[in-house]
Each structure stands twice: as structure tokens, then as C-alpha cells.
Write a protein that holds these residues in place. Structure first.
Motif, PDB file in Angstrom:
ATOM      1  N   ALA A 100       0.835  -1.207   0.000  1.00  0.00           N
ATOM      2  CA  ALA A 100       0.000   0.000   0.000  1.00  0.00           C
ATOM      3  C   ALA A 100       0.866   1.253   0.000  1.00  0.00           C
ATOM      4  CB  ALA A 100      -0.919  -0.013   1.221  1.00  0.00           C
ATOM      5  N   CYS A 101       1.947   1.220   0.755  1.00  0.00           N
ATOM      6  CA  CYS A 101       2.860   2.368   0.806  1.00  0.00           C
ATOM      7  C   CYS A 101       3.539   2.580  -0.548  1.00  0.00           C
ATOM      8  CB  CYS A 101       3.897   2.151   1.902  1.00  0.00           C
ATOM      9  SG  CYS A 101       5.026   3.542   2.142  1.00  0.00           S
ATOM     10  N   LEU A 102       3.957   1.485  -1.185  1.00  0.00           N
ATOM     11  CA  LEU A 102       4.605   1.586  -2.492  1.00  0.00           C
ATOM     12  C   LEU A 102       3.636   2.072  -3.570  1.00  0.00           C
ATOM     13  CD1 LEU A 102       6.837  -1.637  -2.483  1.00  0.00           C
ATOM     14  CD2 LEU A 102       7.533   0.723  -2.025  1.00  0.00           C
ATOM     15  N   GLU A 103       2.397   1.671  -3.461  1.00  0.00           N
ATOM     16  CA  GLU A 103       1.388   2.163  -4.414  1.00  0.00           C
ATOM     17  C   GLU A 103       1.239   3.679  -4.289  1.00  0.00           C
ATOM     18  OE1 GLU A 103       0.048   0.806  -6.873  1.00  0.00           O
ATOM     19  OE2 GLU A 103      -0.019  -1.367  -6.529  1.00  0.00           O
ATOM     20  N   GLU A 104       1.302   4.183  -3.076  1.00  0.00           N
ATOM     21  CA  GLU A 104       1.256   5.632  -2.874  1.00  0.00           C
ATOM     22  C   GLU A 104       2.474   6.296  -3.497  1.00  0.00           C
ATOM     23  OE1 GLU A 104       0.067   7.458   0.850  1.00  0.00           O
ATOM     24  OE2 GLU A 104      -0.466   5.469   1.619  1.00  0.00           O
ATOM     25  N   ALA A 105       3.639   5.653  -3.313  1.00  0.00           N
ATOM     26  CA  ALA A 105       4.867   6.208  -3.879  1.00  0.00           C
ATOM     27  C   ALA A 105       4.805   6.216  -5.404  1.00  0.00           C
ATOM     28  CB  ALA A 105       6.073   5.400  -3.398  1.00  0.00           C
ATOM     29  N   LYS A 106       4.192   5.212  -5.974  1.00  0.00           N
ATOM     30  CA  LYS A 106       4.022   5.166  -7.433  1.00  0.00           C
ATOM     31  C   LYS A 106       3.108   6.300  -7.893  1.00  0.00           C
ATOM     32  CE  LYS A 106       3.250   1.171  -9.596  1.00  0.00           C
ATOM     33  NZ  LYS A 106       2.509   0.011 -10.201  1.00  0.00           N
ATOM     34  N   ALA A 107       2.044   6.522  -7.144  1.00  0.00           N
ATOM     35  CA  ALA A 107       1.074   7.565  -7.504  1.00  0.00           C
ATOM     36  C   ALA A 107       1.696   8.960  -7.457  1.00  0.00           C
ATOM     37  CB  ALA A 107      -0.134   7.498  -6.585  1.00  0.00           C
ATOM     38  N   THR A 108       2.656   9.161  -6.571  1.00  0.00           N
ATOM     39  CA  THR A 108       3.308  10.469  -6.458  1.00  0.00           C
ATOM     40  C   THR A 108       4.509  10.599  -7.379  1.00  0.00           C
ATOM     41  OG1 THR A 108       4.693   9.701  -4.609  1.00  0.00           O
ATOM     42  CG2 THR A 108       2.587  10.724  -4.055  1.00  0.00           C
ATOM     43  N   GLY A 109       4.841   9.520  -8.077  1.00  0.00           N
ATOM     44  CA  GLY A 109       5.961   9.554  -9.006  1.00  0.00           C
ATOM     45  C   GLY A 109       7.316   9.343  -8.355  1.00  0.00           C
ATOM     46  N   ASP A 110       7.319   8.901  -7.094  1.00  0.00           N
ATOM     47  CA  ASP A 110       8.588   8.678  -6.396  1.00  0.00           C
ATOM     48  C   ASP A 110       9.270   7.379  -6.821  1.00  0.00           C
ATOM     49  OD1 ASP A 110       8.339  11.020  -5.009  1.00  0.00           O
ATOM     50  OD2 ASP A 110       7.507  10.102  -3.201  1.00  0.00           O
ATOM     51  N   ILE A 111       8.492   6.449  -7.360  1.00  0.00           N
ATOM     52  CA  ILE A 111       9.079   5.217  -7.883  1.00  0.00           C
ATOM     53  C   ILE A 111       8.544   4.992  -9.288  1.00  0.00           C
ATOM     54  CG2 ILE A 111       9.239   4.251  -5.558  1.00  0.00           C
ATOM     55  CD1 ILE A 111       6.943   2.391  -6.222  1.00  0.00           C
ATOM     56  N   SER A 112       9.165   4.082  -9.994  1.00  0.00           N
ATOM     57  CA  SER A 112       8.808   3.825 -11.389  1.00  0.00           C
ATOM     58  C   SER A 112       7.342   3.411 -11.525  1.00  0.00           C
ATOM     59  CB  SER A 112       9.700   2.721 -11.956  1.00  0.00           C
ATOM     60  OG  SER A 112       9.249   2.306 -13.223  1.00  0.00           O
ATOM     61  N   ALA A 113       6.699   3.949 -12.552  1.00  0.00           N
ATOM     62  CA  ALA A 113       5.297   3.608 -12.816  1.00  0.00           C
ATOM     63  C   ALA A 113       5.144   2.162 -13.267  1.00  0.00           C
ATOM     64  CB  ALA A 113       4.735   4.546 -13.879  1.00  0.00           C
ATOM     65  N   ASN A 114       6.242   1.532 -13.661  1.00  0.00           N
ATOM     66  CA  ASN A 114       6.201   0.152 -14.137  1.00  0.00           C
ATOM     67  C   ASN A 114       6.390  -0.877 -13.015  1.00  0.00           C
ATOM     68  OD1 ASN A 114       5.936   0.995 -16.855  1.00  0.00           O
ATOM     69  ND2 ASN A 114       8.150   1.336 -16.978  1.00  0.00           N
ATOM     70  N   LYS A 115       6.642  -0.406 -11.806  1.00  0.00           N
ATOM     71  CA  LYS A 115       6.920  -1.335 -10.713  1.00  0.00           C
ATOM     72  C   LYS A 115       5.663  -2.107 -10.295  1.00  0.00           C
ATOM     73  CE  LYS A 115      11.236  -1.315  -9.800  1.00  0.00           C
ATOM     74  NZ  LYS A 115      11.991  -2.584  -9.866  1.00  0.00           N
TER      75      LYS A 115
END
Length: 210
Positions: free
Chosen positions: A154-169
Motif C-alpha cells: 500500500a505504501c509503495l502504491e502511494e509512492a508510485k502515484a506520487t511519481g517517487d518510484i517507477s510507474a512500471n513497478k
């Protein structure tokens, strides 16, 4: 047959003997978690835990059916304790999502350092001993890992939504891989009595998300 009406128990604090029972049981669980994070299940004798709490050996079975029942309660209590730590770190809305994970890893590293890297993860320790443990522990341990993974996902999904991690992860897979690697790093840190493995893995994992 007596026609007397049973007295209702007053709300609030439990009877003194019940309160003492609960307190002693809690102390046994706390002591057990401390010892098992250091030594593991197979190397830990009930006598050692009882001595630490000051409970006679014969009294142990007033609180737990046997050592396996005790171990099962230790897993449950450790899971609750650790889930609280995860919720506090990964649910900290004052930090960006990826920084929450970094904060958790730093807090965990500091926690091991406070105990001079003698204590590891109870769930990880038991997982390594699974061949010598009751089969019922397997399902319990897997469920604990899955609960931890869900929180991180859930935390990583938030990070993806904010662009902090790759959108492909794939956040679910990344959460699975994190706990697989983190438990190995905890083991190595305990072995070496050093934070190096934890710090190296933390850097590696964060960089792998970008």
C-alpha cells in the motif's frame, strides 16, 4: 435449589487473582519474545524464560498448554507488536511514501543496534527453524509475512502515484521481495554484529524502485 440471585461482577478492574494471572502471562510472553529473537525456538528452554520472570516451572502450564501453544502465542503477539511499528512508520502521513519506508528501515536498524545486534526478527528466526517446528507454525508465519507485505504494498502504491518510484513497478512483487531480502539482511547483521547488511540492503532496495 437456592433461589439467591447471583451477584453481578462490577465493571472495571478484574479481580486481583485474574489481574495477576494476566500480568504474569504477559510477562512470560514478553520474556519469551526477547529470548527467541536472540536464540530461536529450538535453543530456548522454558526454564530460562521462567527464571527471567520468576515463575515456578510447574506454574507454566497454568498459562499455556505446552511449549508449542506458548510459541503460537509468541508469534501472534510479536505480529501485533511489529504491525504497530509498521503502521506507525508506513502510515506516517507527514512524510512522503518512500521516505516512510526509509524511516522504517532506519528505525529497525537503530533497534538492532540498541541490543548490540544480538536480537533479530522472531518471525524470521522461526522461519529458519521450520523443519524442527510444529507444522501449524508454518501457516501462522506465512500469514504474518503476508500482512507485512500488504502494508508495504500500500505504501509503495502511494509512492508510485506520487511519481517517487517507477510507474512500471509491480508493488505487490516488490513488497514480497523486500521482506525476503530484509530478513536475510537482519540475519547477516545479527551474524556480523554490524549494521552494514541492513544499510546496504536499504540502499539497494530503494535504488531498485527508481
Amino acid at each position: 435449589m437456592s433461589s439467591a440471585i447471583p451477584l453481578k461482577r462490577r465493571r472495571g478492574r478484574p479481580p486481583k487473582d485474574q489481574a495477576g494471572f494476566s500480568q504474569t502471562k504477559a510477562e512470560l510472553i514478553r520474556s519469551g519474545m526477547e529470548v527467541l529473537t536472540e536464540k530461536g525456538y529450538s535453543a530456548t528452554g522454558i526454564d530460562e524464560i521462567l527464571r527471567r520472570v520468576g515463575v515456578p516451572k510447574g506454574s507454566f502450564y497454568h498459562y499455556f498448554k505446552n511449549k508449542d501453544a506458548f510459541g503460537s502465542e509468541l508469534i501472534s503477539n510479536y505480529a501485533k507488536f511489529f504491525e504497530h511499528k509498521l503502521d506507525k512508520s508506513l502510515g506516517n502521513r507527514s512524510l512522503p511514501p518512500l521516505q516512510r519506508l526509509i524511516a522504517f528501515m532506519q528505525d529497525a536498524t537503530d533497534g538492532m543496534a540498541r541490543h548490540r545486534f544480538k536480537r533479530g526478527c522472531l518471525v524470521g528466526n522461526l522461519g529458519q527453524e521450520m523443519g524442527a517446528l510444529p507444522e501449524s507454525f508454518r501457516t501462522q508465519l506465512i500469514e504474518v509475512f503476508e500482512a507485512w507485505q500488504q502494508r508495504l504494498e500500500a505504501c509503495l502504491e502511494e509512492a508510485k502515484a506520487t511519481g517517487d518510484i517507477s510507474a512500471n513497478k509491480d508493488c505487490k512483487e516488490s513488497a514480497y521481495l523486500f521482506w525476503t531480502g530484509w530478513e536475510g539482511a537482519v540475519l547477516r547483521a545479527k551474524l556480523e554484529r554490524s549494521p552494514r547488511a541492513l544499510q546496504s540492503y536499504a540502499d539497494f532496495f530503494v535504488n531498485s524502485l527508481k
